[in-house]
Design an enzyme around this catalytic site. Structure first.
Site, PDB file in Angstrom:
ATOM      1  N   THR A   1       0.833  -1.202   0.000  1.00  0.00           N
ATOM      2  CA  THR A   1       0.000   0.000   0.000  1.00  0.00           C
ATOM      3  C   THR A   1       0.867   1.251   0.000  1.00  0.00           C
ATOM      4  OG1 THR A   1      -1.754  -1.160   1.188  1.00  0.00           O
ATOM      5  CG2 THR A   1      -1.815   1.240   1.221  1.00  0.00           C
TER       6      THR A   1
ATOM      7  N   HIS B   1       2.044   1.800  -3.428  1.00  0.00           N
ATOM      8  CA  HIS B   1       0.966   2.372  -4.246  1.00  0.00           C
ATOM      9  C   HIS B   1       0.851   3.878  -4.004  1.00  0.00           C
ATOM     10  CE1 HIS B   1      -0.210  -1.389  -5.839  1.00  0.00           C
ATOM     11  NE2 HIS B   1      -0.898  -1.826  -4.806  1.00  0.00           N
TER      12      HIS B   1
END
Length: 338
Positions: free
Chosen positions: A39, A42
């Protein structure tokens, strides 16, 4: 103190700021280590800029020591080792049915609010889990992703003696496989990256390359034709969706661990024909954190092999750039006191 800030455009900076006094209901943590997860990558790539309040400190996989206890906080004292379960579930509704970890208004600390990639971090006391004094804080930084794996396996209903196939041998896939094996399952990992296949072997796990063998036939041979009792879809790619219903045996369970942001084709006929179950699994609950803490504390599994690099907080830009250059690595930790 030092804090890192994500500025957008694949850019981090390290800033100096005042150490904040914890407010009512808060605890200040001296952060030891903060892990970099998918994450976070990202976010670095700008894929979550609509959600993250730029500029912002990110991070949610961590370990640390309580530095100061704010007003109206009971049960915690300075010097205790802790980890954070980064779910702010205070805005619950009756429609959430008591499942606070996936409530409609859930806020993820370290994404929706400032995170752990800083030297000191103030958090609500209710997100803390205590560690035993002897706990290795490097290993403790793995508790958050390990809790994901514990939750996945618990949701699957896996029992000793069953066969599970894990589609994807990245960090979460390896942790799922380790937890499933610890539960007594026969575990097979499907992974196309030869380096990660080799890593899985170093973890004592069985891994095969589905581009080099017939995966369904291999699992059939390993199970005397019964196929898998549980399939964990961790890869998040269409070939994994295509094969998961083939791998599952009669009344098998498929656990959807990967995040699919768009609708994908799935062979629904196989669900009818073999009476399969598809189970969604998202983040974790308190009991999963406690189980993960127990596994880390026991230190009977090769968790130390998950940590492929430790870098000082001041190197954050280089860390993310290197992850892009070396996606085969497993877990990079930031030493938040350097």
């Amino acid at each position: 103190m030092k804090a890192t800030v994500y500025n957008g455009n694949q850019s981090f900076t390290v800033i100096e700021k005042e150490i904040d006094t914890p407010k009512s209901g808060e605890v200040r943590i001296k952060v030891a280590y903060s892990g970099v997860c998918g994450t976070d990558v990202h976010i670095y790539h700008g894929m979550m800029d609509k959600r993250v309040s730029i500029p912002q400190t990110i991070g949610h996989e961590m370990s640390g020591v309580i530095d100061e206890v704010g007003p109206d906080v009971e049960g915690f004292t300075e010097g205790e080792k802790v980890v954070v379960r980064p779910l702010d579930d205070r805005l619950v509704k009756p429609s959430d049915k008591g499942f606070n970890h996936i409530c409609e208004n859930l806020k993820f600390i370290g994404i929706d609010s400032p995170g752990s990639m800083q030297q000191y971090w103030n958090v609500p006391a209710f997100v803390l889990h205590k560690l035993r004094p002897e706990t290795d804080l490097k290993l403790a930084a793995l508790i958050e992703p390990l809790s994901v794996a514990v939750h996945d396996v618990r949701m699957s209903g896996l029992v000793a003696g069953e066969t599970s196939v894990v589609l994807g041998g990245g960090p979460i896939g390896l942790l799922v496989a380790m937890v499933a094996k610890e539960a007594g399952a026969n575990v097979i990992i499907s992974e196309v990256n030869e380096t990660r296949i080799q890593m899985a072997g170093e973890f004592g796990l069985k891994a095969v390359n589905p581009t080099k063998i017939d995966l369904v036939q291999y699992v059939r041979e390993q199970t005397e034709g019964r196929l898998a009792d549980v399939v964990f879809e961790v890869a998040g790619v269409q070939p994994a969706l295509d094969v998961m219903t083939e791998l599952a045996g009669i009344r098998g369970r498929i656990v959807m661990v990967a995040i699919h942001g768009q609708k994908k084709p799935v062979d629904l006929f196989k669900f009818f024909w073999k009476e399969l179950k598809l189970i969604g699994a998202r983040v974790y609950e308190k009991e999963d954190y406690e189980k993960a803490i127990a596994l880390i504390t026991a230190n009977e599994l090769p968790f130390e092999k998950m940590i492929t690099d430790v870098q000082p907080l001041s190197n954050i830009q280089q860390v993310f750039e290197n992850i892009d250059k070396n996606p085969e690595g497993l877990k990079v930790l930031m030493d938040c006191q350097l």
